[in-house]
Scaffold this active site. Structure first.
Site, PDB file in Angstrom:
ATOM      1  N   ASP A 151      -4.754  -6.124  12.514  1.00  0.00           N
ATOM      2  CA  ASP A 151      -5.797  -5.459  13.295  1.00  0.00           C
ATOM      3  C   ASP A 151      -5.345  -5.277  14.740  1.00  0.00           C
ATOM      4  O   ASP A 151      -5.609  -4.242  15.360  1.00  0.00           O
ATOM      5  CB  ASP A 151      -7.099  -6.268  13.251  1.00  0.00           C
ATOM      6  N   GLU A 156       0.832  -1.209   0.000  1.00  0.00           N
ATOM      7  CA  GLU A 156       0.000   0.000   0.000  1.00  0.00           C
ATOM      8  C   GLU A 156       0.861   1.252   0.000  1.00  0.00           C
ATOM      9  O   GLU A 156       0.542   2.239  -0.680  1.00  0.00           O
ATOM     10  CB  GLU A 156      -0.922  -0.026   1.216  1.00  0.00           C
TER      11      GLU A 156
END
Length: 603
Positions: free
Chosen positions: A367, A220
């Site tokens: 997460d 990303e």
């Protein structure tokens, strides 16, 4: 050794300091489904294994798993996300309830809940089926309801935290939960949040948000730099070249994914490294055989930087540019099982490491990293400390197959710290209560207090107590004695003696301490405990709670929590009585009495 112990105590102090921290999570929520099977033969129709399903597990995924990790680490988590009106959506709601996440998701009929279904045999993932498409866009009414939920959840958290500005976590995984109007609203409302964390597949969509921290993967981060154009200057003899066309394809941003660390030594050197996971709507992604270059839709990343150069070195060389392009104070580039590279305003890169594990063990570890990093920064921890805790949270969750969740107790155990301030039994006497509360107050922990008969423990009770526990750091439950219940409910109650009722309550994970009181009112206990939050069940406003004036005079808050519909002790007792009185139908009766059918359906 003494220095290491002092460092662990310092880190544990930060973990304690974020207890009850209000955090709003918004984004793409999904359901993770794990199907564990056995296989001992191939089918005759094709060279494929024949599977026998043995076990099935559902877990929160995506933004929902970030919310679960925030709650498990001790934060006060509220999730706002679109969820389908389907079976997967119902399971996701159950996952959130079990984790004590405040579920403020928005029902979206006709739009399925995204699901990732994994089939495993012998702990090896054989296949994964994904449902949920970014083309399933929210309609205007859905967008409006999502914006309303965001505004209400923000104020709800602020009120619960005594006016403190909440923290915001944005999880944008390209599944359509955050369309342009929602992104624009979050950018406009940025000042309502003290700390903002962003985890997005396409960081370019969030210009103007000015996040406190962004946590892109290496792929990303590379994608963002490729879209921004330009080339890397030589850094210590290495060079990263980003080639990009003049215009992005019409269907959106360039999509690509990164492979193994360039130049890294692999045990299976004849094979290229793993290519990772393309994002939704991504075009073809290819990794060259030498493992040094990756191509995707509109982007070619050439990482021929010389022997010994890995992704961490490349990420470190671009941290300043990533901070400039995202507007973030902190950039943490995650490198899968290779750890992370973190950079802040001081320009000094910080490297953290992880233990390599099978891919099936690392699902959701990001997460846990995001949740711990966010909580630490929200608690004003220094960046090196936040980076340490985030990496530790991600590392200790990957011991087994499944979706990763890091609990506060696990983190403290990893730091060789006690997980509680007391080793007292959950069942305590009124004479012990003062000392117990004093210990918790000294540790800076908030106390939630509730009371009731809890005669026949049922699902409504459990959900109510889980929601009450989420309002603070520990929950004290006062249960009426048998004599008190008889005076309140009648001579045929309680059904269960107070010893049984207290033991069942103490066995619940969400209940910290249980105390029995003889009076009809808990006023004397409220004076002794002086709770930060007093909770009662019901659909009436807090002003109608008889104990409200006393609680407020003592400086506490009053909250009322609605019961689960059709779940009450009286209703259960009545159903038992009804069934015991109804005669069993004879075999010759083909048409049951209508009143019996009605009672049976109602029960």
């Amino acid at each position: 050794m003494a220095g290491a112990a002092a460092e662990q105590r310092r880190l544990a102090t930060v973990v304690e300091s974020w207890l009850g921290r209000p955090v709003l999570i918004v984004g793409d929520a999904m359901l993770d489904e794990w199907r564990f099977a056995d296989s001992d033969r191939l089918c005759r129709e094709a060279p494929a294994p024949v599977l026998t399903l043995r076990r099935r597990i559902s877990a929160a995924g995506g933004a929902a798993n970030t919310a679960v990790n925030v709650a498990a680490l001790g934060g006060r988590a509220v999730l706002v996300a679109p969820v389908g009106a389907d079976v997967a959506g119902d399971e996701l709601h159950d996952c959130l309830d079990r984790a004590s996440v405040w579920d403020r998701t928005v029902n979206q009929p006709g739009r399925p809940t995204p699901v990732k279904r994994r089939m495993l045999a012998g702990n090896q993932i054989l296949l994964r089926e994904d449902s949920g498409d970014p083309d399933d866009a929210l309609d205007p009414e859905g967008v409006s309801r999502l914006l309303t939920a965001l505004a209400c959840a923000t104020e709800e958290l602020r009120a619960a935290a005594g006016g403190e500005a909440p923290t915001l976590v944005v999880c944008d995984y390209g599944l359509g939960a955050l369309p342009a109007p929602v992104r624009a609203w979050l950018v406009e409302q940025r000042e309502r949040y003290a700390t903002v964390a962003l985890d997005a597949h396409d960081l370019a969509d969030w210009r103007g948000l000015a996040p406190t921290v962004v946590t892109p993967s290496f792929a990303e981060a590379t994608r963002l730099l490729a879209r921004a154009g330009g080339t890397t200057r030589p850094t210590g003899g290495t060079d990263l070249h980003l080639e990009h066309p003049e215009h992005d394809p019409a269907d959106g941003p360039s999509e690509m994914t990164a492979g193994s660390a360039p130049g890294a030594v692999r045990a299976d050197a004849d094979r290229p490294g793993p290519v990772g996971e393309p994002v939704p709507a991504e075009g073809r992604v290819a990794l060259t055989g030498d493992g040094l270059s990756v191509t995707g839709t509109g982007v070619t990343v050439n990482t021929r930087a010389g022997e010994g150069v890995d992704r961490a070195v490349l990420a470190e060389s671009r941290l300043a540019e990533l901070r400039a392009h995202t507007g973030a104070d902190v950039v943490a580039v995650t490198l899968d099982t290779e750890g992370a590279v973190v950079g802040g305003a001081d320009g000094a890169p910080r490297r953290s490491h992880s233990t390599p594990v099978p891919a099936s063990h690392a699902v959701g570890a990001g997460d846990a990293y995001l949740a711990a990093m966010t909580l630490a920064l929200a608690a004003d921890a220094p960046l090196p400390t936040a980076a340490q805790l985030a990496q530790l949270a991600a590392t200790i969750t990957v011991s087994d197959t499944g979706t990763c969740v890091c609990r506060r107790e696990d983190l403290l155990t990893a730091l060789d710290q006690p997980t509680g301030t007391t080793d007292r039994s959950a069942l305590v006497g009124t004479d012990e209560l003062d000392a117990i509360v004093a210990e918790y107050r000294e540790a800076g922990r908030s106390v939630v207090f509730t009371n009731g008969c809890f005669d026949v423990l049922h699902r409504g009770h459990v959900r109510y107590l889980e929601q009450a526990r989420a309002l603070g750091d520990l929950l004290i439950v006062a249960v009426n004695s048998d004599g008190s219940v008889r005076r309140l409910k009648g001579p045929d109650r309680p059904v269960n003696p107070v010893e049984d009722r207290g033991a069942l309550l103490a066995a619940l994970a969400c209940v910290d301490h249980v105390v029995v009181f003889e009076e009809d009112s808990p006023a004397a206990l409220i004076e002794a405990v002086r709770p930060d939050v007093y909770v009662k069940g019901g659909d009436y406003p807090p002003e109608l709670v008889p104990e409200a004036p006393l609680v407020r005079r003592l400086g506490g808050q009053v909250r009322t929590l609605g019961y689960v519909p059709d779940r009450s002790t009286s209703a259960i007792i009545e159903r038992i009585r009804t069934h015991s009185q109804d005669p069993a139908p004879r075999a010759s009766e083909h048409t049951p009495d209508e009143s019996l059918r009605t009672r049976t359906q109602a029960s």
